[in-house]
Motif scaffolding. Structure first.
Motif, mmCIF file in Angstrom:
data_model
loop_
_atom_site.group_PDB
_atom_site.id
_atom_site.type_symbol
_atom_site.label_atom_id
_atom_site.label_comp_id
_atom_site.label_asym_id
_atom_site.label_seq_id
_atom_site.Cartn_x
_atom_site.Cartn_y
_atom_site.Cartn_z
ATOM 1 N N LEU A 161 -8.594 -4.144 1.073
ATOM 2 C CA LEU A 161 -7.595 -5.059 0.526
ATOM 3 C C LEU A 161 -7.857 -6.490 0.998
ATOM 4 C CD1 LEU A 161 -4.838 -5.477 -0.971
ATOM 5 C CD2 LEU A 161 -3.734 -5.039 1.238
ATOM 6 N N ILE A 191 3.918 -5.354 12.563
ATOM 7 C CA ILE A 191 2.692 -4.697 12.108
ATOM 8 C C ILE A 191 1.888 -4.171 13.290
ATOM 9 C CG2 ILE A 191 0.446 -5.130 11.012
ATOM 10 C CD1 ILE A 191 1.927 -6.994 9.069
ATOM 11 N N LEU A 251 3.129 -1.318 4.110
ATOM 12 C CA LEU A 251 2.074 -2.172 3.548
ATOM 13 C C LEU A 251 0.955 -1.320 2.950
ATOM 14 C CD1 LEU A 251 1.787 -4.983 6.249
ATOM 15 C CD2 LEU A 251 3.045 -5.024 4.103
ATOM 16 N N ALA A 298 2.142 -5.291 -0.211
ATOM 17 C CA ALA A 298 0.867 -5.459 0.494
ATOM 18 C C ALA A 298 0.111 -6.668 -0.052
ATOM 19 C CB ALA A 298 0.023 -4.191 0.368
ATOM 20 N N ASP A 299 0.053 -6.784 -1.374
ATOM 21 C CA ASP A 299 -0.618 -7.940 -1.985
ATOM 22 C C ASP A 299 0.083 -9.237 -1.605
ATOM 23 O OD1 ASP A 299 -2.447 -6.274 -3.221
ATOM 24 O OD2 ASP A 299 -1.243 -6.072 -5.043
ATOM 25 N N HIS A 332 -6.914 -0.641 3.739
ATOM 26 C CA HIS A 332 -6.398 -1.933 4.202
ATOM 27 C C HIS A 332 -7.539 -2.937 4.389
ATOM 28 C CE1 HIS A 332 -2.835 0.523 5.412
ATOM 29 N NE2 HIS A 332 -2.210 -0.557 4.966
ATOM 30 N N PRO A 371 -1.796 -0.369 0.404
ATOM 31 C CA PRO A 371 -2.620 -1.032 -0.614
ATOM 32 C C PRO A 371 -2.265 -0.534 -2.012
ATOM 33 C CG PRO A 371 -3.964 -0.430 1.269
ATOM 34 C CD PRO A 371 -2.612 0.189 1.502
ATOM 35 N N ARG A 411 0.534 -1.494 -3.467
ATOM 36 C CA ARG A 411 1.935 -1.870 -3.631
ATOM 37 C C ARG A 411 2.060 -3.391 -3.605
ATOM 38 N NH1 ARG A 411 5.943 1.383 0.252
ATOM 39 N NH2 ARG A 411 7.291 -0.268 -0.580
ATOM 40 N N GLU A 471 9.660 -6.734 4.106
ATOM 41 C CA GLU A 471 9.637 -7.369 2.788
ATOM 42 C C GLU A 471 10.360 -8.714 2.824
ATOM 43 O OE1 GLU A 471 10.777 -6.282 -1.869
ATOM 44 O OE2 GLU A 471 11.053 -4.810 -0.266
ATOM 45 N N VAL A 494 -3.631 -5.855 10.388
ATOM 46 C CA VAL A 494 -3.754 -5.171 9.101
ATOM 47 C C VAL A 494 -5.179 -4.638 8.937
ATOM 48 C CG1 VAL A 494 -3.587 -5.420 6.592
ATOM 49 C CG2 VAL A 494 -1.979 -6.640 8.068
ATOM 50 N N ILE A 552 2.183 -0.290 8.763
ATOM 51 C CA ILE A 552 0.907 -0.313 8.049
ATOM 52 C C ILE A 552 0.831 0.817 7.029
ATOM 53 C CG2 ILE A 552 -1.568 0.136 8.312
ATOM 54 C CD1 ILE A 552 -1.067 -2.605 9.103
#
Length: 519
Positions: free
Chosen positions: A382, A325, A336, A343-344, A379, A338, A340, A299, A372, A332
């Motif tokens: 996304l 990653i 991360l 992730a965006d 993912h 999708p 959350r 993060e 990703v 993943i």
């Protein structure tokens, strides 16, 4: 012995994103980035021209290109300065310390004057044994600082000149201790960072002599140039290729907390050096990677990319993100996720990097996205539904080759669901049809024509998806329209057996076994 924690699972045939293949790729990245640093402003070695803490900055920095006569004078002055130092070291009378410090300052100024300091002249005159004597315990701090400064700039020389510091290493390491005067400890760390930047052989010597632990402890405080210098030296010391040092560093008490704290609160200069430490930790040690991804580091890296336009900071931050990653499925599937915010945000900052003008950032961002995209179907969706796809399609057709190859991995991974065991991956038809309709096929066929084996294989794999998956049997027609048959036929007698078999099988299966024989 292999680094503990290396896995062997594969995500899909378009790209092996975790496990042994990913570990190998991350180690290649570490070697590559080490070379990039040597050739860039953030070199693996650094001359010290201005004193630690801003002291004694009277050195006049000459033009980088000294004419021969000036260089000759500089070399002669350096030889004389070493002789003066020998006399000062031998002198035992009143004012001996002042005499030694003055002689050291004279030599240090000469070693700081040009881009290519007269290191060879200093070594031929016998500087190192004198400087080692000046590092003796009990010496005044000013003397220790000047001696370490001289050794720092000698270590910034060529490989043989750097190796000349071997007799000085034990004392340089010893002066890293907590009882040392902080500027002396920092100058010694700088010298050791230059030695470590020379190569694996000298790194191993430093590790055997115990340099890692005191340097790690110097990185623990919250701020200061000493912390920055220690982080830079550590990034040189752990850069491998053996993962042992990286694993040892992350296990030092307080180091993981310090990394998090520096990434969260430090200024850009310190955060940059700490990010390089994370680059090598995550490139070389799966133990370190596993520990890092279970904290808030991912993060913090995403936030740094979102809020910074400092190129020197963004490059190591982005590579660290990519390594983490690629190196641990926890990143993943447990971070991360999708839906959350992180992730965006991650996709958003990667699109930012894809759109920037810097070639390194573009390539790194595509590499991160490809990992990703090798995750779950969620993912892939996304990325597919984000602003990344139009940018990726543009780059596939117009970017330099190395970026196009990374972009192709992303787009290819978007079109296949994760495979189960050794089964052939199932298609995500909506993604495949949409990307082909938007014009991605010529870019993949261009990769088939390239001399790069990895790129050619990737191109063939995507052609196979198109031939197998496009509705209403449109695949062969689309491939033929883009001269894909001709591109595949160049592998008919290719020396690479895998590519030869793959291409010939596709031509035989979809265009008839006797296709082209009449010609």
């Amino acid at each position: 012995m292999a680094d503990p924690g290396i896995t062997s699972n594969r995500r899909d045939p378009i790209k092996s994103s975790v496990g042994n293949a990913a570990a190998s790729r991350r180690r290649q990245h570490a070697v590559t980035v080490g070379r990039e640093r040597r050739e860039s402003l953030m070199r693996a070695k650094r001359l010290c021209r201005v004193g630690i803490g801003g002291g004694d900055s009277e050195v006049a920095i000459d033009s980088d290109m000294l004419i021969d006569e000036e260089q000759s004078i500089l070399e002669s002055q350096t030889s004389s300065a070493v002789e003066n130092l020998k006399s000062a070291v031998a002198f035992q009378g009143k004012g001996a310390v002042k005499k030694r410090v003055g002689a050291l300052q004279e030599l240090r100024r000469l070693l700081s004057r040009s881009e290519f300091p007269p290191v060879e002249s200093a070594l031929k005159a016998g500087a190192v044994p004198m400087l080692v004597q000046c590092l003796a315990f009990g010496s005044p701090d000013e003397q220790l600082l000047e001696a370490a400064w001289c050794l720092t700039n000698i270590a910034a020389g060529n490989p043989e000149e750097t190796k000349a510091l071997l007799p000085a290493l034990p004392l340089l390491i010893a002066h890293l201790g907590e009882k040392s005067y902080p500027p002396v400890a920092e100058q010694c760390a700088w010298a050791l960072g230059n030695v470590a930047g020379e190569g694996e052989e000298l790194r191993n010597v430093l590790l055997m002599q115990g340099a890692l632990l005191p340097l790690a402890r110097m990185m623990l405080p919250s701020r200061g140039s000493t912390v920055r210098t220690a982080a830079w030296a550590l990034s040189n010391l752990i850069k491998g290729p053996d993962p042992k040092a990286a694993t040892e560093l992350i296990r030092v008490d307080g180091v993981l907390d310090a990394i998090i704290r520096h990434l969260k609160k430090a200024d850009d200069e310190l955060a940059t050096e700490v990010a390089w430490v994370v680059v090598y930790l995550s490139a070389l040690s799966n133990v370190a990677t596993s520990m890092l991804v279970k904290t808030e580091v991912l993060e913090l890296l995403v936030n740094k990319l979102a809020t910074s336009n400092n190129l020197q900071l963004m490059i190591p931050v982005l590579r660290s993100l990519g390594n983490l990653i690629a190196g641990d499925s926890h990143a993943i599937y447990a971070v991360l996720i999708p839906g959350r915010e992180i992730a965006d945000n991650a996709i958003e900052v990667l699109v930012k990097c894809l759109n920037c003008e810097n070639r390194v950032l573009k390539k790194e961002a595509a590499w991160v996205l490809s990992n990703v995209a090798a995750g779950s179907v969620e993912h892939k969706q996304l990325i597919y539904s984000s602003e990344a796809v139009p940018v990726l399609l543009r780059l596939l057709s117009a970017a330099p080759f190395d970026i196009r190859k990374e972009v192709a991995y992303v787009l290819g991974n978007l079109c296949v669901a994760p495979a189960k065991g050794d089964d052939k991956p199932s298609l995500i038809l909506e993604h495949l049809v949409s990307l082909v309709e938007k014009g991605c096929l010529p870019g993949f066929i261009d990769l088939v024509r390239s001399a790069d084996i990895e790129a050619a294989r990737l191109g063939l794999q995507f052609i196979e998806l198109v031939l197998r998956g496009m509705p209403n049997g449109e695949g062969p027609k689309l491939v033929e329209q883009e001269d894909g048959i001709e591109a595949m036929e160049r592998f008919q007698f290719h020396e690479n057996e895998d590519l030869r078999t793959m291409a010939n099988t596709l031509v035989d299966k979809y265009f008839g076994e006797d296709y082209g024989l009449d010609e």
